[in-house]
Design a protein around this motif. Structure first.
Motif, PDB file in Angstrom:
ATOM      1  N   SER A  84      -3.103 -25.521 -14.923  1.00 21.28           N
ATOM      2  CA  SER A  84      -3.308 -24.204 -15.540  1.00 21.28           C
ATOM      3  C   SER A  84      -2.209 -23.230 -15.126  1.00 21.28           C
ATOM      4  O   SER A  84      -1.661 -22.498 -15.957  1.00 21.28           O
ATOM      5  N   ALA A  85      -1.856 -23.242 -13.844  1.00 21.77           N
ATOM      6  CA  ALA A  85      -0.795 -22.345 -13.353  1.00 21.77           C
ATOM      7  C   ALA A  85       0.549 -22.708 -13.983  1.00 21.77           C
ATOM      8  O   ALA A  85       1.330 -21.822 -14.347  1.00 21.77           O
ATOM      9  N   PHE A  86       0.786 -23.994 -14.122  1.00 21.61           N
ATOM     10  CA  PHE A  86       2.023 -24.436 -14.765  1.00 21.61           C
ATOM     11  C   PHE A  86       2.051 -23.997 -16.223  1.00 21.61           C
ATOM     12  O   PHE A  86       3.048 -23.442 -16.710  1.00 21.61           O
ATOM     13  N   ASN A  87       0.960 -24.231 -16.930  1.00 22.57           N
ATOM     14  CA  ASN A  87       0.906 -23.862 -18.346  1.00 22.57           C
ATOM     15  C   ASN A  87       1.130 -22.364 -18.539  1.00 22.57           C
ATOM     16  O   ASN A  87       1.842 -21.927 -19.459  1.00 22.57           O
ATOM     17  N   ASP A  88       0.520 -21.565 -17.672  1.00 19.09           N
ATOM     18  CA  ASP A  88       0.658 -20.102 -17.781  1.00 19.09           C
ATOM     19  C   ASP A  88       2.103 -19.658 -17.550  1.00 19.09           C
ATOM     20  O   ASP A  88       2.523 -18.607 -18.060  1.00 19.09           O
ATOM     21  N   ALA A  89       2.851 -20.451 -16.773  1.00 17.46           N
ATOM     22  CA  ALA A  89       4.233 -20.082 -16.454  1.00 17.46           C
ATOM     23  C   ALA A  89       5.232 -20.540 -17.516  1.00 17.46           C
ATOM     24  O   ALA A  89       6.397 -20.144 -17.477  1.00 17.46           O
ATOM     25  N   THR A 119      12.172 -23.195 -19.528  1.00 12.35           N
ATOM     26  CA  THR A 119      11.842 -23.081 -18.112  1.00 12.35           C
ATOM     27  C   THR A 119      10.534 -22.337 -17.879  1.00 12.35           C
ATOM     28  O   THR A 119       9.998 -21.692 -18.795  1.00 12.35           O
ATOM     29  N   THR A 120      10.042 -22.452 -16.663  1.00 17.70           N
ATOM     30  CA  THR A 120       8.884 -21.660 -16.253  1.00 17.70           C
ATOM     31  C   THR A 120       9.342 -20.310 -15.708  1.00 17.70           C
ATOM     32  O   THR A 120      10.500 -20.128 -15.347  1.00 17.70           O
ATOM     33  N   THR A 121       8.409 -19.365 -15.628  1.00 19.26           N
ATOM     34  CA  THR A 121       8.684 -18.042 -15.060  1.00 19.26           C
ATOM     35  C   THR A 121       7.652 -17.742 -13.983  1.00 19.26           C
ATOM     36  O   THR A 121       6.448 -17.917 -14.205  1.00 19.26           O
ATOM     37  N   GLY A 122       8.140 -17.351 -12.801  1.00 16.75           N
ATOM     38  CA  GLY A 122       7.236 -16.922 -11.744  1.00 16.75           C
ATOM     39  C   GLY A 122       6.464 -18.039 -11.089  1.00 16.75           C
ATOM     40  O   GLY A 122       5.404 -17.801 -10.497  1.00 16.75           O
ATOM     41  N   LEU A 123       6.987 -19.267 -11.154  1.00 15.42           N
ATOM     42  CA  LEU A 123       6.287 -20.425 -10.594  1.00 15.42           C
ATOM     43  C   LEU A 123       7.137 -21.014  -9.473  1.00 15.42           C
ATOM     44  O   LEU A 123       8.355 -21.126  -9.589  1.00 15.42           O
ATOM     45  N   THR A 124       6.494 -21.405  -8.379  1.00 19.79           N
ATOM     46  CA  THR A 124       7.176 -22.042  -7.266  1.00 19.79           C
ATOM     47  C   THR A 124       6.526 -23.388  -6.968  1.00 19.79           C
ATOM     48  O   THR A 124       5.324 -23.431  -6.702  1.00 19.79           O
ATOM     49  N   PRO A 125       7.291 -24.495  -6.985  1.00 22.49           N
ATOM     50  CA  PRO A 125       8.686 -24.568  -7.439  1.00 22.49           C
ATOM     51  C   PRO A 125       8.756 -24.399  -8.959  1.00 22.49           C
ATOM     52  O   PRO A 125       7.784 -24.692  -9.661  1.00 22.49           O
ATOM     53  N   PRO A 126       9.907 -23.924  -9.462  1.00 16.65           N
ATOM     54  CA  PRO A 126      10.032 -23.782 -10.920  1.00 16.65           C
ATOM     55  C   PRO A 126      10.203 -25.140 -11.584  1.00 16.65           C
ATOM     56  O   PRO A 126      10.436 -26.154 -10.920  1.00 16.65           O
ATOM     57  N   ARG A 169       7.125 -27.637 -20.923  1.00 13.60           N
ATOM     58  CA  ARG A 169       6.148 -27.404 -22.002  1.00 13.60           C
ATOM     59  C   ARG A 169       4.741 -27.520 -21.437  1.00 13.60           C
ATOM     60  O   ARG A 169       4.471 -28.390 -20.601  1.00 13.60           O
ATOM     61  N   PRO A 170       3.824 -26.702 -21.899  1.00 17.21           N
ATOM     62  CA  PRO A 170       2.446 -26.772 -21.387  1.00 17.21           C
ATOM     63  C   PRO A 170       1.847 -28.161 -21.586  1.00 17.21           C
ATOM     64  O   PRO A 170       2.116 -28.844 -22.582  1.00 17.21           O
ATOM     65  N   ILE A 171       1.041 -28.564 -20.615  1.00 16.25           N
ATOM     66  CA  ILE A 171       0.333 -29.846 -20.683  1.00 16.25           C
ATOM     67  C   ILE A 171      -1.053 -29.548 -21.233  1.00 16.25           C
ATOM     68  O   ILE A 171      -1.982 -29.182 -20.495  1.00 16.25           O
ATOM     69  N   THR A 172      -1.178 -29.665 -22.561  1.00 11.32           N
ATOM     70  CA  THR A 172      -2.395 -29.190 -23.231  1.00 11.32           C
ATOM     71  C   THR A 172      -2.971 -30.171 -24.238  1.00 11.32           C
ATOM     72  O   THR A 172      -4.118 -30.007 -24.674  1.00 11.32           O
TER      73      THR A 172
END
Length: 462
Positions: free
Chosen positions: A344-349, A365-372, A378-381
């Motif tokens: 969920s955190a990855f998808n949101d980023a 790319t992701t934004t605001g995620l560690t590690p990026p 792409r979201p895993i949905t």
């Protein structure tokens, strides 16, 4: 052959290139291969391509791949831990190797597609490494090279600055020969898991060995114990993340998983630990073995969804499949709540995915995620969801024999006058860390030919 001019220890690509080159120079050559005949060829039989510099199209290779670009690629993956002189020698000489390979029976095919992105840089063998090995053995046989299989070399006797004899066992019998020159091309020590554990610690007992079980470093240890110069760090190796269901030994290249760029990778606590999209896969696949080795129980888990399933080379074992992330977590032995939270955190980023391009750095790319995740994020949905377990798969170790530009070994500052090394047993002279797809075959081919030429010149003069 009771008294060959040249004894070549090992039976893979480097050994064969040395044997063919020496035989063509008029030397009588004996190959001592530890493996039985059906398993001859060491790790070379698991390979599939050769990284090659070229100016303009060459064989199956398109466009061009310059010395400077090749070196930059190598420096990037090694973090600069390389002998630039030897690296440039390997790179520059690779261009002439491809036609030489064709002249000696190797056939090539168009590049594989997908995540590999190698049509410009790597020439793929028709039939893979096993076909290359078989072609070279056929060529060597025609040149009069003799081969003894199940011949385990136990000792090279060093007297001052030369090898005076080679001891080996075969079918329970001990043999001794006194060649004029010796080429060591018998690989690293990765199949000796006790040695790996001494270097890495107990975690190494959980590693899988992708290649031959016969590369146990016996000759390497024998020579190092006698003071032959060494190079490399015993903890550095070509280690990739492979399918956790692979066998302990000899699973080969088919056990490699190429899905990481299109996934998230988590540890047993369902936490991500590295940027899966850092670079194109041929430049990053070899770091993942060490990354997984650093995780609890030396295991990782790949999570993808339906839209990514067809973007990479098919896996030898089918992925674990489930309609929900919770069910996938249960099947994989992961904490379900933690996995759902991580996804969920990855998808949101994830942001705009319109620029997604599976074979190039796309900046999705992701934004605001560690590690990026810096590419292919792409979201895993999209169900069903799929997973693979990852384990560290060691291909070969980098602790080896130090050589010069003539592939000659030394004790201190003195060359060992009749001892040369080629292939994985000296690759640490160039590979301080990391790996570049197809470069092991480049090192083996270039330095195998050099060692064969130099050994033959010495034998013919003596």
């Amino acid at each position: 052959m009771t008294s060959p001019d040249i004894a070549i220890i090992g039976g893979g690509n480097a050994a064969l290139c040395a044997a063919i080159t020496a035989a063509e120079a008029g030397a009588r050559v004996l190959i001592l291969e530890t493996a039985p005949k059906p398993y001859r060829g060491g790790n070379s039989r698991h390979t599939r391509n050769f990284r090659c510099m070229h100016h303009g199209p060459l064989g199956p290779l398109v466009d061009s791949y310059t010395e400077e670009e090749y070196l930059a690629d190598l420096i990037k993956v090694t973090g600069g831990k390389t002998d630039e002189g030897l690296a440039r020698l390997a790179i520059r000489t690779s261009e002439e190797c491809l036609p030489w390979m064709e002249e000696h029976g190797v056939r090539f095919q168009p590049s594989l597609s997908g995540t590999l992105s190698l049509a410009r840089t790597n020439a793929f063998f028709l039939g893979g490494g096993k076909s290359l090995v078989n072609a070279y053995y056929l060529t060597a046989e025609k040149l009069g090279v003799q081969v003894e299989y199940e011949a385990a070399v136990t000792h090279l006797e060093l007297d001052d600055d030369r090898v005076t004899r080679v001891d080996y066992t075969r079918h329970g019998q001990t043999h001794t020969i006194t060649p004029k020159a010796v080429v060591v091309a018998s690989g690293g020590f990765q199949a000796d898991t006790d040695w790996l554990a001494r270097a890495w610690g107990p975690a190494a007992k959980n590693f899988l060995i992708r290649g031959t079980p016969y590369n146990r470093g016996v000759v390497l240890a024998d020579l190092l114990d006698q003071g032959v110069e060494q190079v490399g760090d015993p903890t550095q190796c070509h280690a990739v993340a492979i399918d956790g269901r692979a066998p302990k030994f000899d699973g080969g290249i088919v056990t490699r998983l190429d899905c990481v760029p299109f996934s998230i990778v988590v540890n047993k606590d369902a936490q991500r630990f590295y940027d899966e999209g850092e670079d194109v896969w041929p430049k990053r696949y070899a770091i993942w073995g060490r990354l997984v080795a650093a995780q609890p129980e030396q295991v990782g888990y790949v999570i993808i969804d339906a839209k990514s399933l067809e973007l990479f080379m098919p896996s030898v074992f089918p992925p674990i499949q489930a309609d929900t992330l919770e069910d996938l977590a249960e099947k994989m032995g992961l904490p379900a709540d933690a996995l759902v939270q991580t996804v969920s955190a990855f998808n949101d980023a994830c942001g705009d995915t319109s620029g997604f391009h599976p074979t190039e750095l796309d900046g999705v790319t992701t934004t605001g995620l560690t590690p990026p995740k810096t590419n292919w994020a792409r979201p895993i949905t999209e169900p069903p969801f799929y997973g693979y377990s990852l384990r560290t798969g060691v291909t070969f170790t980098y602790l080896g024999l130090k050589v010069d530009e003539t592939a000659q070994c030394a004790i201190g500052n003195r060359p060992v006058t009749n001892l040369w090394a080629a292939g994985e047993t000296m690759a640490g002279s160039i590979l301080g860390q990391g790996y570049l797809a197809g470069f092991g075959m480049t090192i083996g081919t270039v330095f195998g030919r050099i060692a064969g030429k130099e050994a033959a010149a010495h034998a013919n003069a003596n």
